[in-house]
Enzyme design. Sequence first.
Site, short mmCIF file in Angstrom:
data_model
loop_
_atom_site.label_atom_id
_atom_site.label_comp_id
_atom_site.label_asym_id
_atom_site.label_seq_id
_atom_site.Cartn_x
_atom_site.Cartn_y
_atom_site.Cartn_z
N GLN A 229 0.80 -1.31 -0.16
CA GLN A 229 0.01 0.08 -0.21
C GLN A 229 0.79 1.31 -0.01
O GLN A 229 1.35 1.81 0.91
CB GLN A 229 -0.94 0.05 1.22
N PHE A 230 1.26 1.78 -1.12
CA PHE A 230 2.10 2.68 -1.25
C PHE A 230 1.65 4.08 -0.83
O PHE A 230 2.26 4.89 -0.18
CB PHE A 230 2.39 3.07 -2.70
N THR A 231 0.09 4.38 -0.43
CA THR A 231 -0.21 5.61 0.19
C THR A 231 0.17 5.60 1.52
O THR A 231 -0.16 6.66 2.19
CB THR A 231 -1.77 5.46 0.19
#
Length: 150
Positions: free
Chosen positions: A78-80
């Site tokens: 989850q790059f966010t």
Amino acid sequence: MIALLQRVTSASVNVEGDCIANIDRGILALIGVQPADNQDSIKKLFHKITHYRIFEDDDNKMNLSVSDISGEILLVPQFTLAADTRKGLRPGFSTAATPALGEKLFLQLVDFAQSQYLPKEPGKIQSGKFGADMQVALVNDGPATFWLEV
């Protein structure tokens, strides 16, 4: 590296309508990768994930780790999580690793986890798919959610 740990009774990941991963009691770990992360980050983060004491013992105290209970682990990229949210009303992603580095380190984390986690039983470590549009479902036990960063 960042991990948002959620103690779960179950969790799953679907991609394009197909279930690609599912676990029972254990940890759902959403993983964010930052530009300075490396192999050392992987080892430190996985150690924290597997040894962080978030499961209750017989006295209802959080004294047990996922390893202690032989729980399952679902790793989801989850790059966010690495977003810069300090200013304005829109996240910035200059604080996140590039997609190439993020994918490389996430896959290395999954490989490392599968080789190191005990007990070595099929399905104890599962993962989402980097770059995919995933639908993640979970039953958060508690709820209990923890932010880890190394």
